[in-house]
Design a protein around this motif. Structure first.
Motif, short mmCIF file in Angstrom:
data_model
loop_
_atom_site.label_atom_id
_atom_site.label_comp_id
_atom_site.label_asym_id
_atom_site.label_seq_id
_atom_site.Cartn_x
_atom_site.Cartn_y
_atom_site.Cartn_z
N SER A 41 -15.95 58.25 0.05
CA SER A 41 -16.59 59.22 -0.83
C SER A 41 -17.10 60.40 -0.01
N ASP B 119 -18.09 59.77 -6.01
CA ASP B 119 -17.82 58.41 -5.55
C ASP B 119 -16.34 58.15 -5.74
N VAL B 120 -15.64 57.88 -4.66
CA VAL B 120 -14.19 57.75 -4.69
C VAL B 120 -13.72 56.54 -5.50
#
Length: 801
Positions: free
Chosen positions: A358, A363-364
């Protein structure tokens, strides 16, 4: 035979015309068809070639990169085969390669290019039409959106330059309705690479290592001769040839409303970024610019999501604070940065889901308004990179075309607001405080490069003070007054903390005040005044550094690690004898060369140093890189290792025998640790939540009796960025040359300095005796990005002693 068959078919099907056809000779009919054939072949030959026909591969193919000469050849062929493109060479790069750009639009627009440029000139500077809204509306209806697309400034971001050929080919070959709209409504100025030298540096290294375990690594040299990655930090000081060419012959000529800067980012985060940017926005950026990059960035992202692209992020990671990356923000144009995830140069990679990372703002692992749809990992190739880049650029141009009038209206409003009369209480102008003071010449030169008008006026009085000789002033009621303001006025970066009271790092640095960096004194005029004309002509001014004299014929070396250092490049640029730097302030007797690991590690050579080298300079670099260099197995053997062991011992012998070592910023920690100096870097153990200065300009106080400060005033500056702070443990051996003020409120001049009170009274520059020689430790970068002219003399004096 084919023509006879065609003729027979025609006569059989048209019996009524049989008598007429019999009267026409076969020779005439055959000649007619031959003409059609020749015309067809000629037309086909003029069709724009695909990139593969010149490059030898389709851009995006794995393991394939092109030399700059091939890129240039391709664009030349587009020029000769299409009436939609004009290709120009406007100068030479640092290493002598052609610096080029292409203009792409409809044939009709290109024929009237000067006409559209004139319209743009008037919208950029509404004073040319007396700020008349009715006249402006007429021009807006007739004008075109100018879009500047720049590729390849960072040469390891290899997809960028080759993607330029794909975008250009699409524009000159397609008859799609959207492309036609782009060509009709916009004029695209396309720069295939802002760093042509680096194209070849990376291509050669990649080909050399292809098929080895070092495939996909970065080369052991800067990909720009002097500044490496910092070539995209030069958009207000204009130190490098490539920056100067782009600004003076492209930006200032076409005044683009939109500037698309095509980049790559790390491989483990989002797949593609476009604006809006994170806060904070530099305070001199017009709100219309923020509106513009927000609108078009969101448009690009939404269109790409609709087309199935994944991992798209907006409003994260990158801010719009420093002018070093955003010249257009102060010249009426929205900078649209795009960042596409990287591979290993041209080699594909496999990214595991658990390895994704991230970044600030997203937030990935979760979809959000700033990041969607999720990219869950997998194979990532050069083709993915070029697809993202080309698609994003086409959507940007589509928006520019479909919203042509909106972009031009916004552009005009920025210009009109910039040229409005100033009210009492507002800063009306800045005036140079002293005739030819310090480095005012260089400040004026930078401002003029940016299109800022400098006015010379006669004698006048202001605020009880008489300015009794002709002066140069910088009025702010001009198109690019905001740029001048950003360069002259100190700015304080906001104190940004997260929910754990940890400082939130900026994307780059927090200060950019050229007046402070150059040591130029200016006075703000807060009341509109009428000025008389100057009584006499004056020269352009010069720097006080020009009176600096280097005595004796001596040599110095600049340490060059196998691990490339931008600061090493900047140091060479400052000290080398070339017209684009201020190195002419040093005398020709100052001779230099690079000193590499093998030279220092070779005992036979190091023994010659006291007679051949008086000084060795260590630029800003981590102690680990100096000591250990590349680890075994990470690079070819000839580039592995540093100065650990015999290298350090040879340096000790060098200084013990009477040599001088100069360490700058982080390299000072190497000297403290390896030479067992009676100095502590007390900042080493400070927690970031208590002390954080990410690239700021601080006040220092000099001991003017010391030879290193020769010709300087007591008050000076320091560029503080990941810098050490010194404390002596043996005052008999340590001489403090510069320190920070005792009063904390006097320390920060521009930028952000969390915990600045810890610096109060502490040493910033020291000299330590060592045998017959000496070691000088800078706790800052005296030649920061070629900009800190105010502290250049400290470096020069360190060498010349």
């Amino acid at each position: 035979m084919i023509f006879k068959n065609l003729l027979f078919s025609y006569t059989v099907k048209n019996k009524k015309n049989k008598k007429i056809m019999n009267k026409i000779s076969y020779r005439a009919i055959i000649s007619f068809f031959l003409l059609i054939l020749v015309f067809s072949v000629f037309s086909f030959g003029k069709n724009p070639p695909e990139p593969k026909s010149v490059l030898g591969f389709t851009p995006g193919d794995d393991y394939k990169l092109a030399h700059w000469a091939k890129i240039v050849e391709y664009f030349k062929k587009l020029d000769t085969s299409s009436d939609r493109l004009i290709f120009k060479e406007i100068g030479k790069t640092t290493m002598g390669k052609p610096f080029t750009y292409a203009i792409i639009s409809s044939p009709e627009n290109l024929k009237k290019l000067d006409y559209y440029k004139e319209i743009n000139d008037k919208l950029a500077d509404p004073r040319l039409i007396k700020r008349n809204d009715k006249e402006a509306q007429n021009l807006i209806k007739k004008g075109k959106t100018f879009v500047l697309i720049t590729y390849g400034i960072h040469s390891t971001e290899v997809g960028s330059t080759i993607a330029s050929t794909l975008a250009a080919h699409k524009l000159v070959s397609s008859n799609d309705a959207k492309i036609k709209k782009i060509l009709d409504e916009t004029i695209v100025v396309l720069v295939p690479s802002l760093n042509p030298d680096g194209v070849d540096i990376i291509k050669d290294w990649y080909d050399k290592t292809l098929g080895t375990k070092f495939e996909g690594t970065r080369p052991p040299e800067l990909y720009h001769k002097y500044v490496g990655h910092d070539n995209n930090r030069d958009w207000y000081a204009f130190t490098q040839v490539e920056t100067q060419l782009t600004v003076e012959k492209i930006h200032n000529v076409y005044h683009p409303q939109i500037v698309h800067d095509v980049h790559q980012q790390g491989s483990r985060g989002a797949r593609y970024f476009v604006p809006p940017y994170l806060d904070p926005v530099e305070p001199n950026v017009p709100k219309e610019i923020v509106e513009g990059y927000t609108e078009i960035g969101n448009y690009i992202a939404n269109q790409m999501r609709k087309e199935g692209f994944k991992g798209i992020t907006t409003g994260t990671t990158y801010d719009a604070w420093t002018p070093a990356r955003a010249y257009s923000h102060y010249h009426g144009g929205a900078r649209i940065l795009s960042e596409t995830a990287s591979a290993n140069l041209a080699s594909p990679i496999e990214v595991k889901k658990e390895d994704l990372r991230s970044r600030r703002g997203f937030d990935v692992t979760k979809e959000s308004k700033n990041y969607s749809p999720l990219w869950k990992g997998g194979k990532w190739t050069l083709r993915d990179i070029t697809n993202n880049m080309t698609t994003g650029a086409l959507h940007l141009m589509t928006h520019a075309a479909e919203n042509r009038e909106s972009w031009l209206k916004r552009f005009y409003k920025i210009g009109k607001d910039a040229t409005r009369p100033r009210k009492k209480g507002e800063v009306f102008a800045y005036i140079l405080d002293e005739e030819n003071s310090e480095n005012d010449y260089y400040l004026l030169k930078a401002l003029k490069t940016a299109g800022v008008e400098i006015t010379e006026v006669g004698e006048f009085e202001y605020n009880g003070r008489k300015f009794d000789y002709d002066r140069k002033i910088i009025r702010l009621d001009q198109p690019y007054g905001a740029f001048a303001k950003a360069m002259i006025e100190p700015v304080i970066y906001p104190n940004l903390l997260d929910n754990k009271n940890q400082p939130i790092p900026p994307y780059d640095v927090t200060a950019h005040n050229l007046a402070l960096l150059f040591g130029t004194k200016l006075v703000a005029i807060n009341t509109p005044l009428e000025f008389s004309k100057p009584n006499r002509k004056r020269s352009g001014g010069s720097s006080t550094l020009s009176s600096y004299t280097c005595n004796g014929d001596f040599l110095y070396g600049v340490y060059k690690s196998s691990v490339p250092s931008k600061d090493e490049g900047w140091t060479r640029w400052v000290l080398e004898d070339n017209d684009s730097s201020i190195s002419h302030l040093l005398r020709s007797s100052l001779k230099s060369c690079s000193v590499e690991n093998r030279s220092i590690n070779n005992k036979n050579i190091i023994r010659k140093f006291p007679s051949e080298y008086n000084v060795i300079i260590f630029p800003d670099q981590s102690p680990n890189q100096i000591l250990n260099g590349y680890r075994e197995g990470s690079m070819p053997k000839e580039y592995v290792g540093g100065l650990r062991g015999k290298g350090v011992e040879n340096l000790k012998k060098f200084v013990e025998d009477g040599g001088t070592l100069v360490f700058m910023n982080r390299s000072s920690n190497f000297a403290i640790e390896q030479f067992d100096l009676p100095i502590k870097n007390i900042a080493k153990d400070w927690k970031q939540r208590d002390f954080f200065i990410p690239g700021s300009i601080l006040r220092t106080e000099l001991d003017t009796s010391h030879p290193v400060t020769k010709g300087m005033n007591k008050k000076s500056i320091a560029w503080f960025e990941r810098s050490p702070v010194f404390e002596s443990t043996d005052n008999s051996r340590v001489k403090v040359i510069a320190k920070y003020p005792e009063k904390p409120e006097e320390i920060l001049l521009s930028g952000w300095a969390l915990g600045k009170e810890k610096l109060a009274g502490k040493a910033a520059l020291v000299e330590v005796g060592y045998g017959k020689g000496k070691i000088i430790l800078f706790g800052f970068r005296p030649q920061y990005r070629g900009q800190s002219l105010a502290t250049f003399p400290l470096l020069f004096n360190s060498i010349a002693r």
